[in-house]
Design a protein around this motif. Structure first.
Motif, PDB file in Angstrom:
ATOM      1  N   THR A 155      47.521  20.849  -1.988  1.00 57.61           N
ATOM      2  CA  THR A 155      47.976  20.546  -0.629  1.00 57.61           C
ATOM      3  C   THR A 155      49.011  19.525  -0.316  1.00 57.61           C
ATOM      4  OG1 THR A 155      45.973  21.544  -0.146  1.00 57.61           O
ATOM      5  CG2 THR A 155      47.076  20.190   1.720  1.00 57.61           C
ATOM      6  N   ASP A 317      49.744  21.406  16.117  1.00 59.45           N
ATOM      7  CA  ASP A 317      49.913  22.324  14.870  1.00 59.45           C
ATOM      8  C   ASP A 317      48.449  22.184  14.204  1.00 59.45           C
ATOM      9  OD1 ASP A 317      52.474  22.776  15.404  1.00 59.45           O
ATOM     10  OD2 ASP A 317      53.305  21.054  14.279  1.00 59.45           O
ATOM     11  N   SER A 321      41.322  26.406  10.891  1.00 58.93           N
ATOM     12  CA  SER A 321      41.858  27.654  10.276  1.00 58.93           C
ATOM     13  C   SER A 321      40.728  28.097   9.187  1.00 58.93           C
ATOM     14  CB  SER A 321      43.206  27.669   9.810  1.00 58.93           C
ATOM     15  OG  SER A 321      43.443  28.818   8.852  1.00 58.93           O
ATOM     16  N   SER A 323      42.000  29.470   6.610  1.00 64.95           N
ATOM     17  CA  SER A 323      42.710  28.786   5.489  1.00 64.95           C
ATOM     18  C   SER A 323      42.438  27.518   5.186  1.00 64.95           C
ATOM     19  CB  SER A 323      44.472  29.079   5.561  1.00 64.95           C
ATOM     20  OG  SER A 323      45.043  28.383   4.627  1.00 64.95           O
ATOM     21  N   ASP A 326      45.702  25.376   5.296  1.00 64.04           N
ATOM     22  CA  ASP A 326      46.069  24.551   6.599  1.00 64.04           C
ATOM     23  C   ASP A 326      44.902  23.735   7.160  1.00 64.04           C
ATOM     24  OD1 ASP A 326      47.969  26.602   6.719  1.00 64.04           O
ATOM     25  OD2 ASP A 326      46.828  28.210   7.577  1.00 64.04           O
ATOM     26  N   ARG A 327      43.886  23.716   6.597  1.00 63.48           N
ATOM     27  CA  ARG A 327      42.833  22.809   7.316  1.00 63.48           C
ATOM     28  C   ARG A 327      42.997  21.533   6.767  1.00 63.48           C
ATOM     29  NH1 ARG A 327      38.820  26.886   6.165  1.00 63.48           N
ATOM     30  NH2 ARG A 327      38.161  25.926   4.042  1.00 63.48           N
ATOM     31  N   LYS A 329      46.078  20.577   5.481  1.00 65.10           N
ATOM     32  CA  LYS A 329      47.379  20.177   6.067  1.00 65.10           C
ATOM     33  C   LYS A 329      47.019  19.582   7.587  1.00 65.10           C
ATOM     34  CE  LYS A 329      51.665  22.325   7.718  1.00 65.10           C
ATOM     35  NZ  LYS A 329      52.461  23.782   7.774  1.00 65.10           N
ATOM     36  N   GLY A 330      46.501  20.283   8.248  1.00 71.70           N
ATOM     37  CA  GLY A 330      45.932  19.692   9.829  1.00 71.70           C
ATOM     38  C   GLY A 330      45.249  18.257   9.472  1.00 71.70           C
TER      39      GLY A 330
END
Length: 431
Positions: A155, A317, A321, A323, A326-327, A329-330
């Protein structure tokens, strides 16, 4: 196979969780009753050097990016399709009250017995259980926990590539460009027998890294004072609402116990392995390992949930999620938005250093647990981390479900052995 693993893990936890809770409480109560008999009080002065060394060893083995990933996954599982999820904090802390004393007990029992967990289980149960435990622990760590680390490192690299190089990794390019180079580097380290140097170097950095990580969180809190009360309210509200437990109390407890075991590694025997050098008295080692577990739980549960929850409701953003990428990344975007490059550098260092420490450190558990030749241990290690690395790209859910199943098997066997130990009559306890 993925569906089968998921189904088996769910059946195991739903069916036998009450037994694990009862065993945990029974062991803790009996430990208090027999502690003075099996281990005298240590009235000597605390040796800060040995305490710090023991604490660093424990933190290095427990503190990984998987702690962040596991908590974020638990938030998703306890949410209503991405809404809520903060209630998992209370579910985890409910699990902590049952499982945290187990860390103290397992270290104390193996210390006074002067046995590693495998041989403690062999003595209390039999060799077959000890073999199943050894295979399960090795697979859990070198496949399951290492898979979490691969996901975290991926990630970081993928996010940096998207934002600064304008390149988006596909599954194939992530496998070739991220996972395979890591596997190649680890293989070289292991085959050249220089893993101990790398592990010691990385482990020595963990203590300072944890302090830096906590400093980042303090700065994050200072910058978000308006969210303190809201965060607490969201935890309580989400916990009390029906969706917080999915189908009620059982699922909430399962999620809490799974994550407390994954984050603090309670009941798995790794705390006992971390204290195998016996730098302090049995009680001191048990206290140090318990304190290390508390630190890991705080860093994983409070820091991760607070940071992500703030980003979820204040940054466009960031979303809870399905995903895993995505988690994470957030989470990273939230860190950068609130604390800038200072916090971002600490979090990225945490991901990378703790990730590689766990990946290489899993070889230590293979060496101390499996009774095989060195070449066979190396082959098993490389096979497990290679499969884990590939699945971290292609199907992380398999790793997540397998980890839950393996935690149940490994933890269950260890709890039964400890229950057998404390069930003996006091005068028959063999040290």
């Amino acid at each position: 196979m993925a569906n089968w693993i998921n189904h088996l893990a769910n059946i195991s936890w739903y069916t036998y969780l009450p037994l694990l809770i009862i065993l945990g409480l029974f062991i803790s109560i009996r430990m208090i009753q027999i502690r003075d008999y099996i281990s005298p009080v240590d009235d000597s002065k605390w040796n800060l050097v040995t305490i710090k060394e023991a604490l660093s060893i424990s933190l290095a083995s427990k503190m990984g990016t998987g702690a962040i990933i596991g908590v974020l996954a638990a938030m998703w599982l306890s949410s209503d399709t991405g809404v809520g999820g903060e209630g998992v904090v209370l579910w985890i802390f409910i699990g902590m009250f049952v499982m945290l004393p187990i860390t103290y007990s397992e270290v104390l029992f193996t210390q006074v017995s002067k046995l590693t967990p495998r041989y403690f289980i062999k003595k209390q149960l039999n060799n077959r259980f000890a073999q199943i435990y050894a295979i399960g622990l090795v697979t859990l760590y070198a496949f399951g926990f290492v898979g979490f680390q691969f996901t975290g490192v991926q990630t970081v690299v993928r996010l940096f590539s998207e934002q600064h190089l304008a390149y988006t990794f596909t599954e194939t390019s992530a496998l070739i460009g991220i996972v395979l180079p890591i596997l190649l580097g680890v293989t070289i380290v292991i085959l050249t027998k220089s893993h101990a140097i790398f592990i010691n170097t990385l482990s020595s950095m963990i203590f300072s890294l944890v302090i830096a990580y906590l400093l980042f969180f303090i700065i994050f809190l200072i910058n978000t004072p308006d969210y303190w009360l809201e965060y607490g309210q969201r935890i309580v509200t989400d916990f009390l609402q029906f969706r917080s437990a999915g189908v009620g109390l059982p699922l909430g407890l399962i999620i809490g116990f799974q994550r407390i075991i994954q984050v603090g590694e309670t009941s798995l025997g790794t705390s006992s392995l971390s204290s195998s050098a016996r730098l302090n008295s049995p009680r001191r080692e048990a206290e140090v390992q318990t304190f290390a577990t508390i630190i890991c739980i705080f860093v994983a549960v409070i820091v991760s949930s607070y940071v992500f929850s703030y980003g979820h409701y204040h940054i466009a953003d960031v979303a809870l999620s399905e995903s895993g990428f995505d988690r994470i990344k957030g989470f990273i975007l939230t860190v950068y938005s609130v604390t800038g490059y200072f916090g971002l550098s600490i979090v990225l260092a945490f991901f990378i250093i703790s990730g590689f420490t766990t990946i290489l450190g899993s070889f230590h558990y293979i060496n101390t647990t499996l009774k095989l030749t060195l070449n066979k241990r190396i082959a098993i290690y490389l096979l497990l981390i290679s499969v884990s690395g590939c699945l971290s790209v292609a199907n992380f859910d398999v790793i997540f479900d397998a980890t839950n199943l393996l935690m149940f098997i490994v933890g269950g066997i260890n709890l039964i052995a400890m229950a057998r130990f404390v069930s003996q009559k006091i005068q028959h306890v063999t040290l």
